[in-house]
Design a protein around this motif. Structure first.
Motif, short mmCIF file in Angstrom:
data_model
loop_
_atom_site.label_atom_id
_atom_site.label_comp_id
_atom_site.label_asym_id
_atom_site.label_seq_id
_atom_site.Cartn_x
_atom_site.Cartn_y
_atom_site.Cartn_z
N ALA A 31 -28.92 33.21 -33.33
CA ALA A 31 -28.38 31.86 -33.30
C ALA A 31 -27.82 31.47 -34.67
O ALA A 31 -28.43 31.77 -35.70
CB ALA A 31 -29.45 30.88 -32.85
N ASP A 32 -26.68 30.79 -34.65
CA ASP A 32 -26.04 30.35 -35.89
C ASP A 32 -26.94 29.43 -36.71
O ASP A 32 -26.95 29.50 -37.94
CB ASP A 32 -24.71 29.66 -35.60
CG ASP A 32 -23.65 30.64 -35.13
OD1 ASP A 32 -23.77 31.85 -35.42
OD2 ASP A 32 -22.69 30.19 -34.47
N HIS A 33 -27.73 28.57 -36.04
CA HIS A 33 -28.59 27.65 -36.80
C HIS A 33 -29.67 28.40 -37.56
O HIS A 33 -30.09 27.98 -38.64
CB HIS A 33 -29.18 26.56 -35.89
CG HIS A 33 -30.21 27.05 -34.92
ND1 HIS A 33 -31.55 27.06 -35.22
CD2 HIS A 33 -30.11 27.53 -33.66
CE1 HIS A 33 -32.23 27.52 -34.19
NE2 HIS A 33 -31.37 27.83 -33.22
N LEU A 34 -30.11 29.56 -37.05
CA LEU A 34 -31.08 30.36 -37.78
C LEU A 34 -30.43 31.06 -38.96
O LEU A 34 -31.02 31.16 -40.04
CB LEU A 34 -31.73 31.38 -36.85
CG LEU A 34 -32.64 30.81 -35.77
CD1 LEU A 34 -33.12 31.91 -34.84
CD2 LEU A 34 -33.82 30.08 -36.39
N LYS A 35 -29.20 31.54 -38.77
CA LYS A 35 -28.47 32.16 -39.89
C LYS A 35 -28.24 31.14 -40.99
O LYS A 35 -28.34 31.46 -42.17
CB LYS A 35 -27.13 32.72 -39.41
CG LYS A 35 -27.25 34.01 -38.65
CD LYS A 35 -25.88 34.57 -38.33
CE LYS A 35 -25.98 35.88 -37.58
NZ LYS A 35 -24.67 36.50 -37.34
N ALA A 36 -27.94 29.89 -40.61
CA ALA A 36 -27.70 28.85 -41.60
C ALA A 36 -28.97 28.53 -42.40
O ALA A 36 -28.89 28.26 -43.60
CB ALA A 36 -27.16 27.59 -40.92
N ARG A 37 -30.12 28.58 -41.73
CA ARG A 37 -31.39 28.28 -42.41
C ARG A 37 -31.86 29.43 -43.29
O ARG A 37 -32.69 29.24 -44.19
CB ARG A 37 -32.47 27.96 -41.38
CG ARG A 37 -32.34 26.59 -40.81
CD ARG A 37 -33.39 26.24 -39.79
NE ARG A 37 -34.74 26.67 -40.14
CZ ARG A 37 -35.72 26.81 -39.25
NH1 ARG A 37 -35.49 26.56 -37.98
NH2 ARG A 37 -36.91 27.18 -39.63
N HIS A 38 -31.35 30.63 -43.02
CA HIS A 38 -31.77 31.83 -43.77
C HIS A 38 -30.52 32.60 -44.19
O HIS A 38 -30.21 33.64 -43.63
CB HIS A 38 -32.67 32.70 -42.89
CG HIS A 38 -33.87 31.97 -42.37
ND1 HIS A 38 -35.00 31.78 -43.11
CD2 HIS A 38 -34.09 31.36 -41.18
CE1 HIS A 38 -35.87 31.10 -42.40
NE2 HIS A 38 -35.34 30.82 -41.22
N PRO A 39 -29.81 32.11 -45.19
CA PRO A 39 -28.51 32.70 -45.53
C PRO A 39 -28.56 34.11 -46.12
O PRO A 39 -27.65 34.90 -45.88
CB PRO A 39 -27.93 31.72 -46.55
CG PRO A 39 -29.11 31.01 -47.12
CD PRO A 39 -30.14 30.96 -46.03
#
Length: 172
Positions: free
Chosen positions: A52-60
């Motif tokens: 999920a993109d929101h997980l990628k955003a939280r863990h760059p």
């Protein structure tokens, strides 16, 4: 194509990634026995990671997931694995190639591997084996049941905790 040199670093990397693969295959087929649990650290923005993109955003830069009590649909292939974990009570499917993995640990066995980019290598996905502390200094992503994993007290679990650094054998 002529062979210019033997790439022992790549051979060792592939062999040790096989340890990660075999450990995940065992967990997929039999579950995790006793106190065994895995920390898998990877690069979320690796081109073949699916999450999920929101997980990628939280863990760059880097993300650590915990496979312990509640994970579902663990599928392992030659090139990577897929698993469903709970984040804040919501199931999330992740597909992670082994080339994105930067660390693997089973703290209950005091076992860990870390993979880092090889300087001067043209293939960014090739990694180098380095010494790894199987007890991470920062908390992993809260991926097991949507809660933070329980910290392991130092000195518990089996094994002798020895990890061999291979840097001194590398061609400079």
């Amino acid at each position: 194509m002529p062979v210019e040199e033997l790439r022992y670093d790549k051979m060792v990397e592939e062999a040790l990634r096989g340890v990660v693969r075999d450990s995940l295959v065992f967990a997929a087929e039999h579950g995790l026995p006793g106190e065994h649990h895995f920390y898998v650290t990877f690069r979320p923005h690796h081109p073949d990671v699916e999450m999920a993109d929101h997980l990628k955003a939280r863990h760059p830069d880097e993300m650590t997931i915990v496979l312990q009590h509640q994970f579902w649909d663990l599928d392992v292939t030659e090139d990577g694995f897929a698993v469903t974990l709970s984040f804040s009570g919501k199931p999330e499917r992740m597909v992670i190639p082994f080339s994105a993995v930067t660390g693997f640990a089973d703290p209950s066995a005091k076992f860990g591997l870390q993979f880092q980019a090889i300087p001067g290598d043209d293939d960014e996905d090739d990694m180098e084996i380095d010494a790894f502390d199987p007890e991470p200094s920062r908390a992993p992503a809260a991926a097991d049941v949507g809660d933070k994993p329980e910290p392991q007290p130092p000195g518990e679990g089996g094994g002798d905790g020895n990890v061999v650094a291979l840097d001194k054998f590398r061609k400079k």
